[in-house]
Design an enzyme around this catalytic site. Structure first.
Site, PDB file in Angstrom:
ATOM      1  N   VAL A  58      59.274 -28.402 -28.952  1.00 25.57           N
ATOM      2  CA  VAL A  58      57.848 -28.510 -29.321  1.00 25.57           C
ATOM      3  C   VAL A  58      57.643 -28.908 -30.787  1.00 25.57           C
ATOM      4  O   VAL A  58      56.506 -29.166 -31.188  1.00 25.57           O
ATOM      5  CB  VAL A  58      57.060 -27.203 -29.031  1.00 25.57           C
ATOM      6  CG1 VAL A  58      56.970 -26.957 -27.551  1.00 25.57           C
ATOM      7  CG2 VAL A  58      57.652 -26.017 -29.752  1.00 25.57           C
ATOM      8  N   TYR A 146      61.465 -17.110 -41.107  1.00 24.97           N
ATOM      9  CA  TYR A 146      60.705 -16.633 -39.938  1.00 24.97           C
ATOM     10  C   TYR A 146      59.331 -16.131 -40.376  1.00 24.97           C
ATOM     11  O   TYR A 146      58.300 -16.545 -39.848  1.00 24.97           O
ATOM     12  CB  TYR A 146      61.493 -15.522 -39.263  1.00 24.97           C
ATOM     13  CG  TYR A 146      60.882 -14.981 -37.984  1.00 24.97           C
ATOM     14  CD1 TYR A 146      60.817 -15.768 -36.846  1.00 24.97           C
ATOM     15  CD2 TYR A 146      60.417 -13.664 -37.921  1.00 24.97           C
ATOM     16  CE1 TYR A 146      60.284 -15.263 -35.665  1.00 24.97           C
ATOM     17  CE2 TYR A 146      59.889 -13.155 -36.738  1.00 24.97           C
ATOM     18  CZ  TYR A 146      59.827 -13.945 -35.614  1.00 24.97           C
ATOM     19  OH  TYR A 146      59.300 -13.441 -34.452  1.00 24.97           O
TER      20      TYR A 146
END
Ligand code: UDP
Length: 330
Positions: A58, A146
């Site tokens: 994606v 992250y």
């Protein structure tokens, strides 16, 4: 039939979400690049007419033919070990990946929910963590790739909501566990259960006084479903407030598995949060949601799952060839 796109469909949470939306009568389109996900988690869905799967990253332009009512962006490495190994990809899926999902949502007129995380609070100086707390994050530490990707993802999602009027939802997910977690992803629960099953000592990092609050996956999925169907665009914590130290958690796993191994202590990883507990007042009020599955029930189910895996899974060091993947997808 309503149509939903789930990115990260072959992962731990993504696959449980696929199951839930199939159960609710949706046509589910799963998407995954299979770097940390595993087709085994969704192979039972391939025979269904109302399930499609696209093997796609994606972070690259997303094309999905036909209409879409909802998009759930759940693609991302999600364990500290994974994002140390594939840091650039972790940043890309949270930034380029969400940009592509938001563009797709705009073109389809779909409502989008993103998987955010308690990591946006970093090593929190407020306890328990409320949605209003802005966090205490080290952008250049090992978890920065992250944490900052997820923070950017929230900012980008909110900008599309504010400036384009897109319908968006943000769920901040706290530590979650259950069947289909990867045995070798380094997270504490699979690590401890794997060690017990292999007859190894349980490795507690630091002195074990750091806390976490573990939510069973079915409870989490219920909270996510309710949030998606609600009209609430601000972030909502979904997690189980039942807090425990990692030292006590190791003792619980020793009891659960009946192992005669002991606990050994290793260095605490850099920037490992000292405490974590969701304040779920908002979820209770807005979604009429709270967790139902106790840790003892949830752990029993999860342990049975890990025990049922073929023995070779226990000894697999790495899920996939991350190095090859990282080289190809810099
Ligand atoms: N941890 C541990 N032993 C292990 C793996 C993890 O003591 O073998 C600790 C880790 O240092 C952290 C907590 O368990 O304090 C939860 O770690 P995990 O990676 O599951 O998730 P986190 O909440 O840190 O993202």
């Amino acid at each position: 039939m309503k149509r939903v796109l789930i990115t990260g469909a072959a992962g731990f949470l993504g696959s449980h979400l696929c199951d839930r939306f199939i159960k609710e009568g949706f046509h589910v389109i799963g998407m995954d690049n299979l770097i940390t996900g595993d087709l085994k988690n969704i192979e039972h869905l391939f025979a269904l007419e109302n399930f499609d799967f696209y093997h796609h990253d994606v972070s690259k332009f997303i094309h999905v033919p036909g209409e879409l009512d909802y998009i759930l962006h759940f693609a991302s490495p999600a364990s500290p070990i994974d994002y140390l190994k594939i840091p650039i990809q972790t940043l890309k899926v949270g930034s380029l990946g969400i940009h592509n999902c938001l563009g797709l949502a705009m073109s389809k007129g779909a409502r989008l929910i993103i998987a955010s995380t308690s990591e946006v609070y970093g090593d929190p100086q407020v306890h328990p963590q409320k949605e209003e707390y802005w966090g205490h994050v080290n952008p250049v530490g090992p978890r920065g790739v992250y944490d900052e990707a997820k923070r950017f993802q929230e900012a980008m999602t909110m900008a599309y909501h504010t400036y384009h009027g897109l319908e968006t939802r943000i769920v901040r997910i706290f530590n979650t566990y259950g069947p289909r977690m990867r045995l070798n992803d380094g997270r504490v629960l699979p690590a401890f259960i794997g060690q017990a099953l292999r007859g190894e000592d349980l490795t507690v990092f630091g002195d074990g006084s750091q806390t976490r609050s573990f939510c069973y996956v079915d409870d989490l999925v219920e909270g996510i479903y309710r949030l998606l169907m609600s009209d609430h665009a601000d972030p909502v914590n979904v997690g189980n407030p039942d807090e425990i130290t990692i030292g006590e958690f190791a003792e619980e796993i020793i009891k659960l598995t009946g192992t005669d191994q002991k606990v050994i202590y290793k260095d605490l990883p850099k920037d490992d949060p000292t405490q974590r507990q969701p304040d779920i007042t908002k979820a209770r009020e807005i979604l009429d949601w709270e967790p139902k599955v106790s840790r003892s029930e949830g752990l029993k189910i999860t342990y049975e799952y890990f025990k049922s895996l073929p023995e070779e899974e226990l000894y697999k060091k790495e899920h996939k060839d991350f190095k090859d993947y990282a080289r190809q997808n810099k």
